[in-house]
Motif scaffolding. Structure first.
Motif, PDB file in Angstrom:
ATOM      1  N   VAL A 247      20.373   8.766 -12.438  1.00 41.71           N
ATOM      2  CA  VAL A 247      19.996   9.163 -11.075  1.00 41.71           C
ATOM      3  C   VAL A 247      20.451   8.119 -10.057  1.00 41.71           C
ATOM      4  O   VAL A 247      21.007   8.451  -8.998  1.00 41.71           O
ATOM      5  CB  VAL A 247      18.473   9.380 -10.982  1.00 41.71           C
ATOM      6  N   VAL A 248      20.224   6.841 -10.376  1.00 45.39           N
ATOM      7  CA  VAL A 248      20.648   5.755  -9.473  1.00 45.39           C
ATOM      8  C   VAL A 248      22.163   5.778  -9.305  1.00 45.39           C
ATOM      9  O   VAL A 248      22.701   5.607  -8.203  1.00 45.39           O
ATOM     10  CB  VAL A 248      20.175   4.385 -10.007  1.00 45.39           C
ATOM     11  N   SER A 249      22.879   5.997 -10.416  1.00 46.78           N
ATOM     12  CA  SER A 249      24.335   6.031 -10.382  1.00 46.78           C
ATOM     13  C   SER A 249      24.832   7.147  -9.468  1.00 46.78           C
ATOM     14  O   SER A 249      25.760   6.949  -8.665  1.00 46.78           O
ATOM     15  CB  SER A 249      24.882   6.228 -11.801  1.00 46.78           C
TER      16      SER A 249
ATOM     17  N   VAL B 286      27.215   1.893 -15.633  1.00 42.60           N
ATOM     18  CA  VAL B 286      25.760   2.096 -15.575  1.00 42.60           C
ATOM     19  C   VAL B 286      25.239   2.568 -16.928  1.00 42.60           C
ATOM     20  O   VAL B 286      24.166   2.155 -17.379  1.00 42.60           O
ATOM     21  CB  VAL B 286      25.393   3.108 -14.471  1.00 42.60           C
ATOM     22  N   GLY B 287      26.022   3.428 -17.588  1.00 40.71           N
ATOM     23  CA  GLY B 287      25.619   3.914 -18.908  1.00 40.71           C
ATOM     24  C   GLY B 287      25.521   2.807 -19.932  1.00 40.71           C
ATOM     25  O   GLY B 287      24.613   2.787 -20.763  1.00 40.71           O
ATOM     26  N   LYS B 288      26.467   1.864 -19.880  1.00 40.58           N
ATOM     27  CA  LYS B 288      26.437   0.721 -20.790  1.00 40.58           C
ATOM     28  C   LYS B 288      25.179  -0.126 -20.564  1.00 40.58           C
ATOM     29  O   LYS B 288      24.607  -0.686 -21.497  1.00 40.58           O
ATOM     30  CB  LYS B 288      27.681  -0.145 -20.590  1.00 40.58           C
TER      31      LYS B 288
ATOM     32  N   THR C 296      28.256   8.667 -17.850  1.00 37.39           N
ATOM     33  CA  THR C 296      29.630   8.640 -17.330  1.00 37.39           C
ATOM     34  C   THR C 296      30.018  10.003 -16.772  1.00 37.39           C
ATOM     35  O   THR C 296      30.510  10.126 -15.647  1.00 37.39           O
ATOM     36  CB  THR C 296      30.627   8.258 -18.438  1.00 37.39           C
ATOM     37  N   ILE C 297      29.787  11.030 -17.570  1.00 37.97           N
ATOM     38  CA  ILE C 297      30.178  12.385 -17.176  1.00 37.97           C
ATOM     39  C   ILE C 297      29.318  12.900 -16.031  1.00 37.97           C
ATOM     40  O   ILE C 297      29.822  13.531 -15.094  1.00 37.97           O
ATOM     41  CB  ILE C 297      30.104  13.326 -18.400  1.00 37.97           C
ATOM     42  N   GLU C 298      28.013  12.631 -16.075  1.00 33.12           N
ATOM     43  CA  GLU C 298      27.124  13.093 -15.003  1.00 33.12           C
ATOM     44  C   GLU C 298      27.491  12.475 -13.658  1.00 33.12           C
ATOM     45  O   GLU C 298      27.329  13.099 -12.613  1.00 33.12           O
ATOM     46  CB  GLU C 298      25.665  12.778 -15.344  1.00 33.12           C
ATOM     47  N   THR C 299      27.997  11.249 -13.673  1.00 36.12           N
ATOM     48  CA  THR C 299      28.388  10.584 -12.420  1.00 36.12           C
ATOM     49  C   THR C 299      29.759  11.048 -11.953  1.00 36.12           C
ATOM     50  O   THR C 299      29.997  11.175 -10.746  1.00 36.12           O
ATOM     51  CB  THR C 299      28.401   9.050 -12.602  1.00 36.12           C
TER      52      THR C 299
END
Length: 304
Positions: free
Chosen positions: A53-55, A229-231, A244-247
């Motif tokens: 969400v933050v990303s 962000v995912g990492k 990654t994909i959602e962003t």
């Protein structure tokens, strides 16, 4: 004002109605996947969801603003980039997450949460970053926050609530309908974008060089941001793929709805959003194959 900012795409009221309807239909289909168990998993392990969400709603719009300042595109194109960044993740992200062997449950939950949050955060981000951009480029940016929030509530909020209620009270129908609805709605949305392209093919051929590399770089940065962000926030590689994909996959269909409802089909904005709608499908397929290749290359099983 540039020549590009003065053009208006050929997109009539009937096309806009169909676009609104397809977005609502897609959101209804996505919400048929959601149940209380999904939310319980998020509550037990909220870090990946918070990171996603933050990303999407904080970091991507801010990064986009910096990118606009660096690349200095024409005002209409710049506003189109801000608008796309302000939109929630696209529903097709669920498909690409599945293709990447990511965390599909997290993807669906993030799509739902982001869609609800978009009711407030999409017009808010567009207002805040749009006004900052307007001050930098000396252009007038008028965003009717409450009216836009009302529109998004109707085409996203109501279908999401309806879908969740359908799943709760009509589970058998929900299970049978969701795959059909998703397939049909995606075909409808893709058809509308293709038709819009075909009706304005001369404009796209004339101005493609303005938008192609902007969208390419913007989308690449969005994917890199999501991966970073995912990492940091994800517990597993599947979570990282999902964030990654959602962003990187944005609901550009919603962007087009906003452009034709509130910006009179402004040419630069519409070109950016329309090309995003096509390009992020291409980039989604590419990133899915990269993720699968990396998993295989490291000797990991295909299903993470």
């Amino acid at each position: 004002m540039s020549e590009l900012d003065g053009i208006r795409l050929n997109f009539n009221e009937e096309s806009l109605f169909l676009l609104n309807l397809s977005i609502a239909f897609i959101m209804y289909g996505v919400s048929l996947d959601l149940n209380l168990k999904s939310f319980k998993e998020v509550i037990k392990n909220p870090k990946p969801a918070i990171g996603g969400v933050v990303s999407q709603f904080i970091l991507l719009p801010a990064l986009t603003f910096l990118l606009v300042l660096i690349m200095n595109p024409l005002p209409g194109l710049a506003m189109g980039m801000i608008l796309v960044a302000a939109c929630p993740g696209g529903n097709v992200s669920n498909f690409f997450t599945h293709l990447s062997k990511g965390n599909v449950a997290l993807s669906v939950t993030l799509t739902i949460i982001a869609s609800f949050m978009a009711i407030i955060f999409t017009p808010l981000n567009l207002e805040v970053w749009g006004e900052l951009l307007g001050n930098k480029k000396n252009i007038a940016v008028e965003v009717d926050f409450w009216k836009m929030m009302q529109t998004i509530s109707i085409i996203i909020g109501i279908p999401l609530i309806s879908g969740m209620l359908t799943r709760k009270y009509f589970p058998v129908f929900s299970e049978k309908a969701k795959k059909i609805i998703k397939s049909v709605s995606m075909i409808i949305l893709l058809a509308i974008i293709v038709i819009a392209f075909s009706k304005n093919l001369d404009l796209f051929l004339k101005y493609w060089h303005y938008v192609f590399f902007l969208v390419l770089i913007h989308n690449l940065l969005a994917l890199l941001l999501g991966f970073t962000v995912g990492k940091i926030s994800g517990k597993t590689s599947a979570d990282t793929k999902t964030i990654t994909i959602e962003t990187g996959i944005q609901n550009s269909g919603l962007g087009l709805v906003i452009i034709f409802n509130y910006f009179q089909g402004q040419g630069g904005m519409a070109l950016i959003a329309a090309w995003w709608g096509i390009w992020h499908i291409i980039s989604g397929l590419i990133i899915s194959q990269i993720f699968n290749f990396r998993s295989t290359d490291k000797g990991q099983p295909a299903s993470v």
